[in-house]
Design a protein around this motif. Sequence first.
Motif, PDB file in Angstrom:
ATOM      1  N   LEU A 183       0.857  -1.184   0.000  1.00  0.00           N
ATOM      2  CA  LEU A 183       0.000   0.000   0.000  1.00  0.00           C
ATOM      3  C   LEU A 183       0.890   1.228   0.000  1.00  0.00           C
ATOM      4  CD1 LEU A 183      -3.104   0.759   2.181  1.00  0.00           C
ATOM      5  CD2 LEU A 183      -1.167   2.338   2.201  1.00  0.00           C
ATOM      6  N   ILE A 198      -3.462   0.670  -3.433  1.00  0.00           N
ATOM      7  CA  ILE A 198      -3.304  -0.675  -2.868  1.00  0.00           C
ATOM      8  C   ILE A 198      -3.100  -1.670  -4.003  1.00  0.00           C
ATOM      9  CG2 ILE A 198      -4.422  -2.524  -1.559  1.00  0.00           C
ATOM     10  CD1 ILE A 198      -6.022  -0.396  -0.082  1.00  0.00           C
ATOM     11  N   ALA A 200      -2.740  -5.902  -4.483  1.00  0.00           N
ATOM     12  CA  ALA A 200      -3.040  -7.103  -3.695  1.00  0.00           C
ATOM     13  C   ALA A 200      -3.017  -8.353  -4.554  1.00  0.00           C
ATOM     14  CB  ALA A 200      -4.418  -6.949  -3.044  1.00  0.00           C
ATOM     15  N   ARG A 217      -5.157  -3.866  -8.492  1.00  0.00           N
ATOM     16  CA  ARG A 217      -4.732  -2.507  -8.105  1.00  0.00           C
ATOM     17  C   ARG A 217      -5.964  -1.655  -7.851  1.00  0.00           C
ATOM     18  NH1 ARG A 217      -2.910   2.610 -10.156  1.00  0.00           N
ATOM     19  NH2 ARG A 217      -0.903   3.210  -9.241  1.00  0.00           N
ATOM     20  N   TRP A 246     -11.860  -2.505   2.603  1.00  0.00           N
ATOM     21  CA  TRP A 246     -10.526  -1.958   2.810  1.00  0.00           C
ATOM     22  C   TRP A 246     -10.483  -0.902   3.913  1.00  0.00           C
ATOM     23  CZ3 TRP A 246      -6.930  -4.687   0.474  1.00  0.00           C
ATOM     24  CH2 TRP A 246      -7.274  -5.411  -0.670  1.00  0.00           C
ATOM     25  N   ALA A 253      -3.194   2.490   7.517  1.00  0.00           N
ATOM     26  CA  ALA A 253      -2.199   3.187   6.692  1.00  0.00           C
ATOM     27  C   ALA A 253      -2.087   4.651   7.089  1.00  0.00           C
ATOM     28  CB  ALA A 253      -2.572   3.055   5.217  1.00  0.00           C
ATOM     29  N   TRP A 268       1.615  -5.430   3.692  1.00  0.00           N
ATOM     30  CA  TRP A 268       0.557  -5.863   4.602  1.00  0.00           C
ATOM     31  C   TRP A 268       0.109  -7.287   4.271  1.00  0.00           C
ATOM     32  CZ3 TRP A 268      -3.795  -7.322   2.015  1.00  0.00           C
ATOM     33  CH2 TRP A 268      -3.946  -6.826   0.705  1.00  0.00           C
TER      34      TRP A 268
END
Length: 594
Positions: A183, A198, A200, A217, A246, A253, A268
Amino acid sequence: MSPNHHIVWLNETNSTHTQATMGSKAANLARLCDAGLPVPAAFCITVDAWVDHFANTNQTVASPPDMTGLLPTASPGSDLEREILEAYRMLCARFGEKIEVVVRSSALSEDMANASFAGQYESYLNIQNEGDLLTAVKRCWASGWSEQVSAYTERCRASQPDTSRGMAIIVQQMIQAELAGVLFTLDPVSGATDCIVIEAVPGLAADFVSGTVNPARLVIDKYDHQIVRSDHVSIIPAHFSQSNAWAQLVELALQVEKTFQSPQDIEWAFQDGQFWILQTRPITVRPSHSDISNYTRANIGEVMPGVVTPLTWSTFIRALQMGERDDQQVRPSEISTLINGRAYMDMQIMWDNYSHILGINPATVLGRGLGCDLRGREAALSAASPPVGIATTLRKTTYVWLEMLTPGLTRPRIKAQLQHQLEPALKVMGQEKINGHDSLEVWHDIERLLQLASRAFLMHMHASFIALCAYAYMRDSLVKVVGKEVADSLVSTTFHSPMSAAALHSALRALASEVKASPETVRLFSNLSGDQLFGALSKNQRGQLLLDQVIQAARLAGDRAVQEFELRAPRWSEDPRPLLVTLRALIVGGGDSS
């Protein structure tokens, strides 16, 4: 607190446990633990342990051998080994069972603001027993001497003594992630500070961090926490395509950013409904300019028109630096900079470069030759230009005028350099096969190519410098004889054709005639102007159609702008408000406006 001399628990640090003791990564995690943020349980093997282990190899720091082969085989010593294993057993005891751990580096030079060393050192996942733990620790220590770390250190110009290779080790509870990633608390490419980015992937983030998996993304608004853009989200569970999934991570964050008082790059993981912070570092490449009035997109914006990736930019700057001399006053790499992901040039440095040359006006070079927007800036640029002595003025003037007056000598010299130096070298490189090269040999090949590119680019810059000086002198001389308008039409570089302007004006006249047939639209133009007029037109169908016609007219006329070659200025199709001023004058006044 553990009595062990070489062990520090991240949730029990004090003022004596500094970055010099724990390395940057562990020190950052300790700060997060102190702030009450969710960090997996972990202990740190301090830099002193690395020093002691290094001493056991009977080598000197000043002249290390192939440490990547030596350190993993050397014994850490019975006392140090006992401390590490005792700490591991204590960590397992916290959970009431033997747990898997991850072994991560925390080097002194790692996760710094000017160089992250991200991905350069080794990490070892799913360590399940004491023997594997000791092996992983020793291999982490050895990774400080790997070829890739040595090359990265050299590229970052981290000209520090070899003690900078000192490394602490983090032994951390292994999170068996359902989802993991990174992130950024600002956009790392554009520099936008109003969003969180972010990335992932399902499962562990190891493949993603290594670049072998294309992640989902998501761009999330920093203030309302809503997803504003998403890509490739089909690879993650469906509910993670929703903003509320999120919310917990976004809040974490923002707390991390507040703790460090700077934008952060956070790794993370998500397991059993909980987000965990595995590590955090400062974002190492980000815009640092709040006032860009002295920067221009002219010229460089044509070479690099869009957002420039960090890899492209670092390669470009590296090529420039390779051709610079130590005694060089104006360095090409210092003229160029990245602001909000786009390439700019420093107008002050360019102004200084063309100043103090008799017969050459830097305002003409920058404004007319390169197309910089100098409106309201000339006096400030001139005042900020440092004074030079007569000797410097004479030297610069003599050099420039000799080059301008002897093109018959300059051109053959450049041509000979290209034909006899660059072309043969490129031909040799083109015939080489690199399939069997290891990573270090490939890097050396890239360095050779960059050196050739640097030499070619410096030739181009030299020729452009002289050509712009010649243009400025010729244009200003013509102005004295035939006037500004004629001179610009004769020696045009950034001056656009009057035929395009005439075509645009004719199109606007035709639109004005159409608008006059609609009393409602005429009243709109009569009562409103500027932003209010633009906003009102944007809100109704007839007005939007008119704006589309204005934009189309602008495109047919070449899509100009108020300052033609200043690429940081919007084109008329991007911002038609300047054309609405002309259109309004034609509608309301019925007269002429330009």
